[in-house]
Design an enzyme around this catalytic site. Structure first.
Site, PDB file in Angstrom:
ATOM      1  N   LYS A  58       0.846  -1.202   0.000  1.00 23.04           N
ATOM      2  CA  LYS A  58       0.000   0.000   0.000  1.00 23.04           C
ATOM      3  C   LYS A  58       0.877   1.246   0.000  1.00 23.04           C
ATOM      4  O   LYS A  58       2.089   1.165   0.276  1.00 23.04           O
ATOM      5  CB  LYS A  58      -0.907  -0.010   1.233  1.00 23.04           C
ATOM      6  CG  LYS A  58      -0.138   0.100   2.553  1.00 23.04           C
ATOM      7  CD  LYS A  58      -1.032  -0.178   3.755  1.00 23.04           C
ATOM      8  CE  LYS A  58      -0.229  -0.065   5.045  1.00 23.04           C
ATOM      9  NZ  LYS A  58      -0.910  -0.676   6.192  1.00 23.04           N
ATOM     10  N   TYR A 100      14.994  31.287   7.285  1.00 24.10           N
ATOM     11  CA  TYR A 100      13.769  31.936   7.766  1.00 24.10           C
ATOM     12  C   TYR A 100      13.756  32.046   9.290  1.00 24.10           C
ATOM     13  O   TYR A 100      14.062  31.081   9.998  1.00 24.10           O
ATOM     14  CB  TYR A 100      12.542  31.129   7.355  1.00 24.10           C
ATOM     15  CG  TYR A 100      12.156  31.264   5.904  1.00 24.10           C
ATOM     16  CD1 TYR A 100      11.885  32.512   5.341  1.00 24.10           C
ATOM     17  CD2 TYR A 100      12.061  30.143   5.100  1.00 24.10           C
ATOM     18  CE1 TYR A 100      11.519  32.616   4.000  1.00 24.10           C
ATOM     19  CE2 TYR A 100      11.696  30.240   3.758  1.00 24.10           C
ATOM     20  CZ  TYR A 100      11.425  31.482   3.228  1.00 24.10           C
ATOM     21  OH  TYR A 100      11.060  31.579   1.914  1.00 24.10           O
TER      22      TYR A 100
END
Ligand SMILES: *Cc1c(COP(=O)(O)O)cnc(C)c1O
Length: 364
Positions: free
Chosen positions: A32, A260
């Site tokens: 999956k 940042y």
């Protein structure tokens, strides 16, 4: 290439073979979520070639993609809401999970319309309280008798398999046996019984029944590094290595703030390398200063905030790294997947499944 995954198919094969030595159950390879980020089709084919006899996925789309690729092995899809295209599923010989009366009803109807008996695995909730039949069980027992489905299997899932010795695992096995006995008492005898995931496969032989659903261990990772140890201690080989290119290298003085928010500052005169990956590629933003990369023979920690497409590492004043060089973000040489997971406050499952689709997969 600015960022790519190297997938070592030999590691996948070795992990399956190592697990096969420890059980007489058949192996269902869980593929999956794009095979936990490793790539659906190549991993499915490799798993079958390496001794897995079943494939398991969450979504019906994944199961249909596997069939379309020419894979003949039995495939189970277990997360198929009632409006799924069961006609396509039954036509493509996909085994379906039945977790509710509603599912039984719509799957039976789809089978009747096609004139073909759906192959199903009855899913019982034995204590996880997520998927599977719980309160509707008695009604289900009457409804499933002669319902026009071929009952291939009975299955369930553990909530705490990664905690060896945890009593709830015994309780779930006990409930599983009870559901099986009740099913047999109405004349239904599923050939296949499955409840074990990787953790149960590795530490609870009693749970193996005749199929084990092998996910994380096939990819060479531990189900829980705290309770079960890491890949090495479990004799597993991680199959995924993440690499990225250096965009830029610059010299900076001690005391220079980076990125940042200027949340971090260099603590020496050093060189910084800008790495061509960011949180949009699946690099968790909260790993600042906790994880790093392996470059020019050394570990280089992240400095400052991870950006959308890039992050910065401190490579030290003497590093011989050059712009354009490829660094190992995680892998066998430097920071492991488990170290990245710990840095991000998560588990290895989340690190590997969240590497973005735009990062190419290269198969070794
Ligand atoms: C994902 C999944 C597995 C595999 O779990 P691992 O811990 O990765 O081995 C097994 N069974 C079901 C139903 C799953 O959803």
């Amino acid at each position: 290439m600015r960022a790519f995954l190297e997938i070592n198919l030999k590691a996948i094969a070795n992990n399956i073979r190592a697990v096969k030595e420890k059980t007489s159950a058949e192996i269902l390879a869980v593929v999956k979520a794009d095979a936990y980020g490793h790539g659906l089709i190549p991993i499915a084919k490799c798993a079958i070639d390496s001794g897995a006899s079943w494939l398991g996925v969450a979504l019906l789309e994944e199961a249909l993609t596997l069939r379309e690729s020419g894979i003949k092995a039995p495939i189970i899809a277990w997360l198929t809401p009632p409006n799924s295209d069961f006609t396509a599923a039954i036509t493509a010989d996909i085994d379906l999970s039945i977790p509710s009366l509603k599912h039984l009803e719509v799957i039976v109807a789809a089978g009747k319309a096609l004139g073909k008996k759906p192959r199903v695995h009855i899913e019982v909730d034995t204590g996880m309280t997520r998927g599977g039949l719980l309160g509707e069980w008695q009604e289900f027992l009457s409804a499933v008798k002669g319902a026009g489905v071929e009952v291939i299997g009975l299955w369930s899932h553990f909530a705490r398999a990664d905690e060896p010795g945890e009593i709830s695992n015994e309780r779930q096995l006990f409930e599983f046996e009870n559901r099986l006995a009740e099913l047999r008492s109405v004349g239904i005898h599923p050939k296949y019984l499955h409840i074990a995931n990787s953790a149960a496969m590795l530490n609870n032989p009693e749970s193996h029944k005749n199929i084990v659903r092998l996910g994380i261990a096939m990819y060479g990772l531990s189900p829980d590094i705290k309770t079960m140890g890491g890949s090495d201690s479990l004799d597993l080989e991680p199959a995924m290595t993440l690499k990225a290119e250096i965009h830029l290298i610059k010299r900076v003085n001690s005391g220079t703030s980076v990125g940042y928010g200027a949340i971090e500052t260099t603590n020496r005169d050093t060189k910084l390398a800008i790495i061509m990956m960011g949180y949009s590629d699946g690099i968790p933003r909260n790993t600042s200063n906790k994880a790093g990369v392996f470059v020019a023979g050394s570990r280089a920690p992240i400095i400052g905030r991870v950006s959308m497409d890039q992050f910065v590492v401190d490579i030290g004043p003497d590093s011989e790294a050059q712009p354009g060089d490829i660094v190992e973000v995680f892998g066998a040489l430097g920071y492991s997947i488990d170290e990245w997971a710990t840095a991000a406050g998560t588990i290895n499952y989340e690190i590997v499944t969240r590497i973005a689709a735009r990062v190419s997969r290269i198969y070794l």
